[in-house]
Design a protein around this motif. Sequence first.
Motif, PDB file in Angstrom:
ATOM      1  N   VAL A   1       0.849  -1.189   0.000  1.00 29.65           N
ATOM      2  CA  VAL A   1       0.000   0.000   0.000  1.00 29.65           C
ATOM      3  C   VAL A   1       0.887   1.242   0.000  1.00 29.65           C
ATOM      4  O   VAL A   1       1.611   1.496   0.965  1.00 29.65           O
ATOM      5  CB  VAL A   1      -0.926   0.003   1.236  1.00 29.65           C
ATOM      6  CG1 VAL A   1      -1.887   1.193   1.165  1.00 29.65           C
ATOM      7  CG2 VAL A   1      -1.684  -1.307   1.348  1.00 29.65           C
ATOM      8  N   GLY A   2       0.859   2.006  -1.087  1.00 35.50           N
ATOM      9  CA  GLY A   2       1.725   3.181  -1.178  1.00 35.50           C
ATOM     10  C   GLY A   2       3.166   2.818  -0.872  1.00 35.50           C
ATOM     11  O   GLY A   2       3.878   3.562  -0.198  1.00 35.50           O
ATOM     12  N   ALA A   3       3.600   1.672  -1.372  1.00 35.17           N
ATOM     13  CA  ALA A   3       4.867   1.082  -0.939  1.00 35.17           C
ATOM     14  C   ALA A   3       6.077   1.751  -1.564  1.00 35.17           C
ATOM     15  O   ALA A   3       6.050   2.179  -2.719  1.00 35.17           O
ATOM     16  CB  ALA A   3       4.886  -0.404  -1.261  1.00 35.17           C
ATOM     17  N   SER A   4       7.139   1.803  -0.782  1.00 38.95           N
ATOM     18  CA  SER A   4       8.462   2.093  -1.322  1.00 38.95           C
ATOM     19  C   SER A   4       9.128   0.752  -1.621  1.00 38.95           C
ATOM     20  O   SER A   4       8.604  -0.301  -1.249  1.00 38.95           O
ATOM     21  CB  SER A   4       9.292   2.912  -0.331  1.00 38.95           C
ATOM     22  OG  SER A   4       9.363   2.273   0.922  1.00 38.95           O
ATOM     23  N   VAL A   5      10.269   0.791  -2.294  1.00 42.71           N
ATOM     24  CA  VAL A   5      10.976  -0.439  -2.628  1.00 42.71           C
ATOM     25  C   VAL A   5      12.467  -0.169  -2.559  1.00 42.71           C
ATOM     26  O   VAL A   5      12.945   0.839  -3.073  1.00 42.71           O
ATOM     27  CB  VAL A   5      10.548  -0.984  -4.014  1.00 42.71           C
ATOM     28  CG1 VAL A   5      10.705   0.071  -5.099  1.00 42.71           C
ATOM     29  CG2 VAL A   5      11.323  -2.240  -4.380  1.00 42.71           C
ATOM     30  N   SER A   6      13.194  -1.041  -1.879  1.00 41.09           N
ATOM     31  CA  SER A   6      14.638  -0.843  -1.764  1.00 41.09           C
ATOM     32  C   SER A   6      15.282  -0.919  -3.140  1.00 41.09           C
ATOM     33  O   SER A   6      14.911  -1.738  -3.976  1.00 41.09           O
ATOM     34  CB  SER A   6      15.245  -1.897  -0.833  1.00 41.09           C
ATOM     35  OG  SER A   6      14.975  -3.208  -1.283  1.00 41.09           O
ATOM     36  N   GLY A   7      16.227  -0.018  -3.380  1.00 37.21           N
ATOM     37  CA  GLY A   7      16.901   0.045  -4.672  1.00 37.21           C
ATOM     38  C   GLY A   7      16.321   1.060  -5.627  1.00 37.21           C
ATOM     39  O   GLY A   7      16.928   1.359  -6.657  1.00 37.21           O
TER      40      GLY A   7
ATOM     41  N   GLY B   1      -2.904   5.610  -3.387  1.00 37.48           N
ATOM     42  CA  GLY B   1      -3.924   6.643  -3.398  1.00 37.48           C
ATOM     43  C   GLY B   1      -3.736   7.615  -4.547  1.00 37.48           C
ATOM     44  O   GLY B   1      -2.608   7.939  -4.936  1.00 37.48           O
ATOM     45  N   GLU B   2      -4.835   8.098  -5.055  1.00 34.70           N
ATOM     46  CA  GLU B   2      -4.813   9.027  -6.193  1.00 34.70           C
ATOM     47  C   GLU B   2      -4.057  10.313  -5.867  1.00 34.70           C
ATOM     48  O   GLU B   2      -3.458  10.943  -6.746  1.00 34.70           O
ATOM     49  CB  GLU B   2      -6.255   9.346  -6.588  1.00 34.70           C
ATOM     50  CG  GLU B   2      -6.409  10.185  -7.827  1.00 34.70           C
ATOM     51  CD  GLU B   2      -7.871  10.420  -8.168  1.00 34.70           C
ATOM     52  OE1 GLU B   2      -8.209  10.369  -9.359  1.00 34.70           O
ATOM     53  OE2 GLU B   2      -8.674  10.648  -7.233  1.00 34.70           O
ATOM     54  N   HIS B   3      -4.064  10.712  -4.585  1.00 34.86           N
ATOM     55  CA  HIS B   3      -3.425  11.962  -4.181  1.00 34.86           C
ATOM     56  C   HIS B   3      -2.099  11.739  -3.455  1.00 34.86           C
ATOM     57  O   HIS B   3      -1.613  12.648  -2.770  1.00 34.86           O
ATOM     58  CB  HIS B   3      -4.377  12.770  -3.296  1.00 34.86           C
ATOM     59  CG  HIS B   3      -5.673  13.110  -3.980  1.00 34.86           C
ATOM     60  ND1 HIS B   3      -5.753  13.993  -5.024  1.00 34.86           N
ATOM     61  CD2 HIS B   3      -6.937  12.633  -3.771  1.00 34.86           C
ATOM     62  CE1 HIS B   3      -7.018  14.086  -5.434  1.00 34.86           C
ATOM     63  NE2 HIS B   3      -7.745  13.269  -4.693  1.00 34.86           N
ATOM     64  N   ASP B   4      -1.522  10.558  -3.606  1.00 33.57           N
ATOM     65  CA  ASP B   4      -0.210  10.283  -3.026  1.00 33.57           C
ATOM     66  C   ASP B   4       0.856  11.006  -3.839  1.00 33.57           C
ATOM     67  O   ASP B   4       0.587  11.554  -4.920  1.00 33.57           O
ATOM     68  CB  ASP B   4       0.052   8.770  -3.030  1.00 33.57           C
ATOM     69  CG  ASP B   4       1.045   8.334  -1.957  1.00 33.57           C
ATOM     70  OD1 ASP B   4       1.861   9.174  -1.524  1.00 33.57           O
ATOM     71  OD2 ASP B   4       1.003   7.156  -1.563  1.00 33.57           O
ATOM     72  N   HIS B   5       2.094  11.010  -3.340  1.00 26.68           N
ATOM     73  CA  HIS B   5       3.202  11.605  -4.083  1.00 26.68           C
ATOM     74  C   HIS B   5       3.307  10.926  -5.447  1.00 26.68           C
ATOM     75  O   HIS B   5       3.179   9.690  -5.546  1.00 26.68           O
ATOM     76  CB  HIS B   5       4.505  11.427  -3.301  1.00 26.68           C
ATOM     77  CG  HIS B   5       5.658  12.177  -3.872  1.00 26.68           C
ATOM     78  ND1 HIS B   5       6.362  11.735  -4.976  1.00 26.68           N
ATOM     79  CD2 HIS B   5       6.233  13.346  -3.506  1.00 26.68           C
ATOM     80  CE1 HIS B   5       7.318  12.588  -5.252  1.00 26.68           C
ATOM     81  NE2 HIS B   5       7.263  13.588  -4.375  1.00 26.68           N
TER      82      HIS B   5
END
Length: 275
Positions: A132-138, A225-229
Motif C-alpha cells: 500500500v503506497g509502498a516504497s521499494v529498496s533500490g 492513493g490518487e493523491h499520493d506523491h
Amino acid sequence: MTTNSRKPSDGPIHAVPAVGRIATPDGGRLWAERIGSGSPVVLLHGAGMDSRLWDAVVPELARRHDVIRYDARGLGRSTPPDKPFSDTEDLRVVLDHFGLRQAALVGLSMGGETALDFTLAHPDRVTALALVGASVSGHVWPRSTELSAYTRARREHETATLAELELAIWAAMGRTAPGGELIETMVAANAERRVVSEQHCVISAGRDAEPHLGEIAAPTLVVHGEHDHPEIAVIAERLVTDIPNSRGETIADADHYLPLRTPERLTELLLSYLP
C-alpha cells in the motif's frame, strides 16, 4: 506477551486483543497486538507512523483473519534502539513469537519495503503480499526541492521541520480529510523517534529489491492513493509490471495515509484478495 499454547499450524483462537511487547534477541521490545480468527495477516506501518495507522482497518479485517500489528523499532510503543537492528529480522521475530510459519503481509510505505525485502529473503514464509503506497529498496527517487528538504531534515535531526514536511508531502489532503487528526498526532509523536530509529536501522549491502521483483512468487496486491506523491504511482506501476502474480488498484480520495483516509475501500480490497 502471553500466547495460547498451540501448534504453529493450528487456527487462531483470539476473540479479544492480546496485547504486549515482544523481546528481540538484541534487547529491544516490540509492542504488538493480535486479534481475530482465520488465516494470519501481519500489518506493517510506514516511517514516522505507528500501528495506529491500521485502527480503522483492523476491526473488520479481524472478522475473517488472525490480525497482528506491531510498532516498528523505536516507533509508537516499541522501545528505542541503542544498537544496530534489522527491520526484516524484527518481522521474523514477530512471526516466530506467534508461532507462525507463514502469513500474509500488508505493508504501507516503509512497511511495504520491509515486506518485499522479507519476502525475497524468506519466500516460503509469505502467503500473499498487499503493498500500500509502498516504497521499494533500490529505487532511485527523482530530485526535488521538497524531497531534498525532507531528507535534510531527517539527516540533521530537525524534527519539527521533519514533521511539517511529512504532513505537507505525504498527508497532502490535510487535517480536515478523514483521519487527519490521528495522522497529525502520530507524526508529532514519532518525529524524534524515527530519527533515532533510522540511525540504528541496518540496511544490508545486498538489500536491493527492485531488480529482483520478478522472483516474487506470492500473489501481490498493489494499492496506492490518487493523491499520493507522484513517485509512489511510478513505483506502483513498476511493482505491478515486474511482480508476476500481481494486481494494481488506485483509490480515489486518498493520499499516502490511505488506511485512515479510505479504510472501507482498502478493507474491501484486502478481504477480497488475502487468502
